[in-house]
Enzyme design. Structure first.
Site, PDB file in Angstrom:
ATOM      1  N   ASP A 246       8.894  24.059  65.423  1.00 49.01           N
ATOM      2  CA  ASP A 246       9.575  24.941  66.377  1.00 49.01           C
ATOM      3  C   ASP A 246       9.070  24.733  67.796  1.00 49.01           C
ATOM      4  OD1 ASP A 246       9.762  26.360  63.611  1.00 49.01           O
ATOM      5  OD2 ASP A 246      11.385  27.120  64.874  1.00 49.01           O
ATOM      6  N   ASN A 256       5.247  25.929  63.325  1.00 46.81           N
ATOM      7  CA  ASN A 256       6.352  25.790  62.371  1.00 46.81           C
ATOM      8  C   ASN A 256       6.314  26.990  61.426  1.00 46.81           C
ATOM      9  OD1 ASN A 256       8.616  24.291  61.333  1.00 46.81           O
ATOM     10  ND2 ASN A 256       7.369  23.825  59.548  1.00 46.81           N
TER      11      ASN A 256
END
Ligand code: MRU
Length: 354
Positions: A246, A256
């Site tokens: 992310d 993440n």
């Protein structure tokens, strides 16, 4: 040196059938990921507020996909303001951008897509120009995924066992996926023996979305409980943990889905390797390291309830961070469309992205 697996796009495309969003100029249709795999409902978004709410509510999720959805949300905002005088049009566009930016905090692709549209079209948000830029973001993400799939799959030896977490597939991107793109390419090339997917509590992206995508593509997948990841890696049959991201920081730290950190720790302990696959739009050189990332915390009811029914003991509290940060030292390789970085650190990140 960069090595890419030779696999033609038509072969890869056979493993790329699912789409999360469709834009027709006046509305954004989103496949409702809250209902999958039981139902495949498409919801129609007619303005940027509906798009922002859909991102917050996880109708659409996955870092690249929320950036693309926000970009199309800004097209809807530009169309809505098209008849206003230029000053008002500009102000309305900026307000829509601020609204969309606040939809979720961790995935930097959301901010990246909005900033790109503001930089290129903010001075005069002419709807056709905004739409062209949004479609470019969408198309570039798809192209990046095809490239990363080949770069990442080149690392897989024949007969590899792989473990993935969350959903990083076509549902989370413009198509094919990041980590799941690598797995699709590795499978198509006959390099993967076994795919395991973690269920990804509490929202079950692995059990509901990744398992569904893989089965749609004819790739057999075996589901494990999140808590079984370390034990799976301890068996020695799984050589790679392959995940998306992310946000990737300037020093290579990776945010993440919650649970990624535990898998990377276990992989290092048991001799497996961790591969992070993400487009350059996930790299954020303005975030020096993982301590500076805003980790989203969602409603504790996601943990306390199951399918709307309370399951946790009455009175208990819950903490529900939905991302974690894996330190760069635990990441063996970062695969992006701009290049592959082994044993990432600030200097190597700066060379590729500076
Ligand atoms: O909360 P989600 O489902 O949006 O989280 C998604 C993830 O953590 C993915 O691994 C990440 O966004 C990469 S998707 C290509």
């Amino acid at each position: 040196m960069e090595i890419a697996l030779h696999i033609d796009s038509a072969t890869l495309a056979r493993y790329d059938r699912v789409r999360a969003l469709r834009f027709d100029g006046d509305q954004l249709a989103l496949l409702d990921q809250r209902r999958l795999p039981a139902r495949t409902d498409w919801l129609s978004m007619r303005d940027h507020r509906e798009v922002g709410q859909a991102i917050t509510d996880l109708v659409v999720r996955g870092a690249p996909a929320i950036g693309i959805a926000a970009a199309y949300g800004l097209v809807l905002a530009a169309r809505a303001g098209a008849r206003l005088p230029i000053e008002e049009r500009r102000a309305a566009f900026l307000a829509a951008a601020a609204h969309l930016r606040a939809a979720r905090p961790t995935a930097v692709n959301l901010m990246w897509a909005i900033d790109r549209l503001l930089a290129r079209c903010g001075a005069d948000p002419e709807p056709d120009a905004v739409e062209a830029e949004a479609r470019a973001i969408d198309a570039e993400d798809l192209a990046a995924n095809y490239r990363m799939a080949r770069l990442g799959a080149a690392y897989l030896a024949e007969g590899s066992g792989v473990l993935t977490h969350c959903n990083t597939g076509s549902l989370a991107t413009a198509g094919l996926g990041t980590a799941l793109g690598v797995i699709r390419a590795g499978w198509a090339a006959g390099r993967i023996r076994q795919v395991h997917a973690g269920e990804t509590r509490p929202w079950l992206q692995g059990a509901r979305l990744t398992a569904w995508e893989l089965l749609e593509d004819g790739i057999p997948a075996r589901l494990i409980a999140d808590g079984a990841g370390a034990w799976l890696l301890a068996q020695g049959q799984t050589q790679w943990v392959i995940v998306g991201a992310d946000r990737i920081c300037a020093n290579g730290d990776v945010a993440n889905k919650i649970g990624t950190l535990s898998l990377a720790v276990a992989a290092r302990q048991f001799g497996a390797r961790t591969m992070v696959v993400a487009p350059a739009s996930t790299v954020d050189l303005n975030t020096p390291d993982g301590s500076a990332i805003h980790i989203e915390e969602r409603d504790p009811r996601e943990l306390l309830e199951y399918a709307g029914q309370r399951v946790a003991a009455p009175g208990v509290e819950a903490w529900n961070p939905v991302f974690d940060v894996t330190p760069a030292a635990l990441v063996d390789v970062i695969v992006t469309e701009k290049g592959v970085i082994e044993k990432p650190d600030a200097a190597k990140m700066g060379l590729v992205f500076g």
